[in-house]
Design a protein around this motif. Structure first.
Motif, PDB file in Angstrom:
ATOM      1  N   ILE A  13       1.023  -1.342   0.148  1.00  0.00           N
ATOM      2  CA  ILE A  13       0.018  -0.053  -0.006  1.00  0.00           C
ATOM      3  C   ILE A  13       0.778   1.209   0.019  1.00  0.00           C
ATOM      4  CG2 ILE A  13      -1.568   1.224   1.520  1.00  0.00           C
ATOM      5  CD1 ILE A  13      -2.867  -1.299   2.246  1.00  0.00           C
ATOM      6  N   THR A  14       1.943   1.212   0.708  1.00  0.00           N
ATOM      7  CA  THR A  14       2.770   2.267   0.902  1.00  0.00           C
ATOM      8  C   THR A  14       3.559   2.510  -0.464  1.00  0.00           C
ATOM      9  OG1 THR A  14       3.274   1.887   3.153  1.00  0.00           O
ATOM     10  CG2 THR A  14       4.812   3.273   2.029  1.00  0.00           C
ATOM     11  N   VAL A  15       3.825   1.601  -1.303  1.00  0.00           N
ATOM     12  CA  VAL A  15       4.511   1.785  -2.450  1.00  0.00           C
ATOM     13  C   VAL A  15       3.470   2.164  -3.507  1.00  0.00           C
ATOM     14  CG1 VAL A  15       5.537   0.301  -4.425  1.00  0.00           C
ATOM     15  CG2 VAL A  15       6.306  -0.024  -2.179  1.00  0.00           C
ATOM     16  N   PHE A  16       2.405   1.600  -3.587  1.00  0.00           N
ATOM     17  CA  PHE A  16       1.446   2.157  -4.357  1.00  0.00           C
ATOM     18  C   PHE A  16       0.980   3.638  -4.111  1.00  0.00           C
ATOM     19  CE2 PHE A  16      -2.945   3.031  -5.353  1.00  0.00           C
ATOM     20  CZ  PHE A  16      -2.978   2.800  -6.806  1.00  0.00           C
ATOM     21  N   ALA A  17       0.689   3.948  -2.742  1.00  0.00           N
ATOM     22  CA  ALA A  17       0.409   5.459  -2.570  1.00  0.00           C
ATOM     23  C   ALA A  17       1.448   6.422  -2.921  1.00  0.00           C
ATOM     24  CB  ALA A  17       0.176   5.596  -0.973  1.00  0.00           C
ATOM     25  N   GLU A  22       3.118  10.578  -6.510  1.00  0.00           N
ATOM     26  CA  GLU A  22       4.207  11.190  -7.303  1.00  0.00           C
ATOM     27  C   GLU A  22       3.596  11.354  -8.867  1.00  0.00           C
ATOM     28  OE1 GLU A  22       7.457   8.489  -7.787  1.00  0.00           O
ATOM     29  OE2 GLU A  22       7.951   8.708  -6.000  1.00  0.00           O
ATOM     30  N   LEU A  23       2.798  10.818  -9.397  1.00  0.00           N
ATOM     31  CA  LEU A  23       1.781  10.973 -10.531  1.00  0.00           C
ATOM     32  C   LEU A  23       1.069  12.204 -10.323  1.00  0.00           C
ATOM     33  CD1 LEU A  23       1.323  10.302 -13.488  1.00  0.00           C
ATOM     34  CD2 LEU A  23      -0.298   8.897 -12.665  1.00  0.00           C
ATOM     35  N   SER A  24       0.291  12.156  -9.029  1.00  0.00           N
ATOM     36  CA  SER A  24      -0.591  13.419  -8.826  1.00  0.00           C
ATOM     37  C   SER A  24       0.324  14.740  -8.883  1.00  0.00           C
ATOM     38  CB  SER A  24      -1.204  13.201  -7.418  1.00  0.00           C
ATOM     39  OG  SER A  24      -2.073  13.998  -7.263  1.00  0.00           O
ATOM     40  N   VAL A  25       1.538  14.560  -8.049  1.00  0.00           N
ATOM     41  CA  VAL A  25       2.314  15.945  -8.015  1.00  0.00           C
ATOM     42  C   VAL A  25       2.631  16.418  -9.628  1.00  0.00           C
ATOM     43  CG1 VAL A  25       4.481  16.689  -7.480  1.00  0.00           C
ATOM     44  CG2 VAL A  25       3.063  15.405  -5.838  1.00  0.00           C
ATOM     45  N   THR A  64       4.374   5.322 -13.512  1.00  0.00           N
ATOM     46  CA  THR A  64       3.670   4.025 -13.465  1.00  0.00           C
ATOM     47  C   THR A  64       2.136   4.207 -13.755  1.00  0.00           C
ATOM     48  OG1 THR A  64       5.408   3.314 -12.176  1.00  0.00           O
ATOM     49  CG2 THR A  64       3.486   1.882 -12.438  1.00  0.00           C
ATOM     50  N   PHE A  65       1.824   3.590 -14.928  1.00  0.00           N
ATOM     51  CA  PHE A  65       0.233   3.733 -14.929  1.00  0.00           C
ATOM     52  C   PHE A  65      -0.298   2.283 -14.887  1.00  0.00           C
ATOM     53  CE2 PHE A  65       1.797   7.074 -17.847  1.00  0.00           C
ATOM     54  CZ  PHE A  65       1.041   8.125 -17.038  1.00  0.00           C
ATOM     55  N   LYS A  66      -1.559   1.956 -14.637  1.00  0.00           N
ATOM     56  CA  LYS A  66      -2.053   0.843 -14.541  1.00  0.00           C
ATOM     57  C   LYS A  66      -2.032   0.001 -15.860  1.00  0.00           C
ATOM     58  CE  LYS A  66      -5.883   2.240 -11.683  1.00  0.00           C
ATOM     59  NZ  LYS A  66      -7.294   2.333 -11.588  1.00  0.00           N
ATOM     60  N   PRO A  67      -1.389  -1.294 -15.885  1.00  0.00           N
ATOM     61  CA  PRO A  67      -1.187  -1.973 -17.211  1.00  0.00           C
ATOM     62  C   PRO A  67      -2.294  -2.026 -18.170  1.00  0.00           C
ATOM     63  CG  PRO A  67      -0.639  -3.323 -15.246  1.00  0.00           C
ATOM     64  CD  PRO A  67      -1.283  -2.097 -14.792  1.00  0.00           C
ATOM     65  N   LYS A  70      -1.951   1.898 -19.724  1.00  0.00           N
ATOM     66  CA  LYS A  70      -0.539   2.328 -19.880  1.00  0.00           C
ATOM     67  C   LYS A  70      -0.575   2.832 -21.467  1.00  0.00           C
ATOM     68  CE  LYS A  70       3.970   1.590 -19.536  1.00  0.00           C
ATOM     69  NZ  LYS A  70       5.299   1.001 -19.196  1.00  0.00           N
ATOM     70  N   THR A  71      -1.099   2.085 -22.309  1.00  0.00           N
ATOM     71  CA  THR A  71      -1.059   2.581 -23.747  1.00  0.00           C
ATOM     72  C   THR A  71      -1.671   3.512 -24.004  1.00  0.00           C
ATOM     73  OG1 THR A  71      -0.853   0.244 -24.538  1.00  0.00           O
ATOM     74  CG2 THR A  71      -1.594   1.689 -26.064  1.00  0.00           C
ATOM     75  N   GLN A  72      -3.312   3.760 -23.582  1.00  0.00           N
ATOM     76  CA  GLN A  72      -4.002   5.036 -23.668  1.00  0.00           C
ATOM     77  C   GLN A  72      -3.337   6.078 -23.203  1.00  0.00           C
ATOM     78  OE1 GLN A  72      -7.471   2.725 -22.278  1.00  0.00           O
ATOM     79  NE2 GLN A  72      -8.409   3.245 -24.130  1.00  0.00           N
ATOM     80  N   SER A  73      -3.020   6.100 -21.776  1.00  0.00           N
ATOM     81  CA  SER A  73      -2.337   7.047 -21.123  1.00  0.00           C
ATOM     82  C   SER A  73      -1.208   7.431 -21.601  1.00  0.00           C
ATOM     83  CB  SER A  73      -2.021   6.619 -19.679  1.00  0.00           C
ATOM     84  OG  SER A  73      -3.177   6.228 -18.970  1.00  0.00           O
ATOM     85  N   LEU A  74      -0.345   6.819 -22.270  1.00  0.00           N
ATOM     86  CA  LEU A  74       0.886   7.270 -23.039  1.00  0.00           C
ATOM     87  C   LEU A  74       0.423   8.046 -24.294  1.00  0.00           C
ATOM     88  CD1 LEU A  74       3.298   4.547 -22.351  1.00  0.00           C
ATOM     89  CD2 LEU A  74       3.324   6.816 -21.408  1.00  0.00           C
ATOM     90  N   GLU A  75      -0.572   7.382 -25.065  1.00  0.00           N
ATOM     91  CA  GLU A  75      -0.927   8.087 -26.450  1.00  0.00           C
ATOM     92  C   GLU A  75      -1.588   9.485 -25.809  1.00  0.00           C
ATOM     93  OE1 GLU A  75      -5.334   7.305 -28.122  1.00  0.00           O
ATOM     94  OE2 GLU A  75      -4.055   5.741 -28.638  1.00  0.00           O
ATOM     95  N   GLY A  76      -2.370   9.557 -24.788  1.00  0.00           N
ATOM     96  CA  GLY A  76      -2.708  11.112 -24.589  1.00  0.00           C
ATOM     97  C   GLY A  76      -1.787  12.017 -24.071  1.00  0.00           C
ATOM     98  N   LEU A  77      -0.819  11.397 -23.558  1.00  0.00           N
ATOM     99  CA  LEU A  77       0.382  12.528 -23.149  1.00  0.00           C
ATOM    100  C   LEU A  77       1.117  12.704 -24.290  1.00  0.00           C
ATOM    101  CD1 LEU A  77       1.576  10.790 -19.857  1.00  0.00           C
ATOM    102  CD2 LEU A  77       0.998  12.991 -20.044  1.00  0.00           C
ATOM    103  N   GLN A  78       1.192  11.801 -25.395  1.00  0.00           N
ATOM    104  CA  GLN A  78       1.781  12.205 -26.762  1.00  0.00           C
ATOM    105  C   GLN A  78       1.057  13.419 -27.354  1.00  0.00           C
ATOM    106  OE1 GLN A  78       5.158  11.284 -27.684  1.00  0.00           O
ATOM    107  NE2 GLN A  78       4.680  12.848 -29.034  1.00  0.00           N
ATOM    108  N   LYS A  79      -0.182  13.097 -27.280  1.00  0.00           N
ATOM    109  CA  LYS A  79      -1.168  14.247 -27.860  1.00  0.00           C
ATOM    110  C   LYS A  79      -0.918  15.548 -27.364  1.00  0.00           C
ATOM    111  CE  LYS A  79      -5.067  11.018 -29.557  1.00  0.00           C
ATOM    112  NZ  LYS A  79      -6.316  10.965 -29.522  1.00  0.00           N
ATOM    113  N   VAL A  80      -0.680  15.473 -26.136  1.00  0.00           N
ATOM    114  CA  VAL A  80      -0.343  16.779 -25.157  1.00  0.00           C
ATOM    115  C   VAL A  80       0.855  17.109 -25.732  1.00  0.00           C
ATOM    116  CG1 VAL A  80       0.064  17.836 -22.840  1.00  0.00           C
ATOM    117  CG2 VAL A  80      -1.777  16.483 -23.225  1.00  0.00           C
TER     118      VAL A  80
END
Length: 128
Positions: A13-17, A22-25, A64-67, A70-80
């Motif tokens: 839980i600590t590692v996940f949090a 970090e992603l939230s920041v 780190t994104f949920k597996p 991950k693909t969709q998240s990275l696709e969105g960031l690339q569009k940004v």
């Protein structure tokens, strides 16, 4: 044995949090840089904000994104990142208004891709 299981559970839980925070920041920094870019009053401010926005967006691609997302998240960031680059070129050519208009596309991308990461509602959990 029980203590070991509790310790492993607590550590996971600590590692996940930590990863989530970090992603939230990083995402909050992206939001701040975006706001500064859209509100910039001169070319230098805009280019500086775009540089920060680009840096934080690249940093987010390394998070780190949920597996399954991950693909969709990275696709969105690339569009940004692509949108930032188009805005940067417009700003370098002295067209601040068009650059800031281009940047406003990021807000619709944010809304689209944040929907992927929203937790399911209680009704979705109950009824699938």
């Amino acid at each position: 044995m029980r203590n070991t299981l509790f310790l492993l559970f607590f550590l996971s839980i600590t590692v996940f949090a930590k990863e989530t925070s970090e992603l939230s920041v990083t995402m909050k920094n992206i939001g701040l840089s975006y706001k500064q870019a859209v509100q910039a009053t001169n070319k230098q401010e805009l280019l500086s904000s775009l540089e920060s926005l680009s840096r934080y967006s690249l940093e987010a691609t390394k998070e780190t994104f949920k597996p399954e997302l991950k693909t969709q998240s990275l696709e969105g960031l690339q569009k940004v990142l692509d949108t930032i680059e188009r805005a940067r070129q417009l700003a370098k050519n002295g067209d601040m208004k068009s650059a800031q208009t281009e940047l406003k596309k990021i807000d619709s991308l944010r809304k689209e891709y944040h929907k992927l990461h929203e937790p399911p509602s209680i009704w979705q959990l109950i009824f699938g």
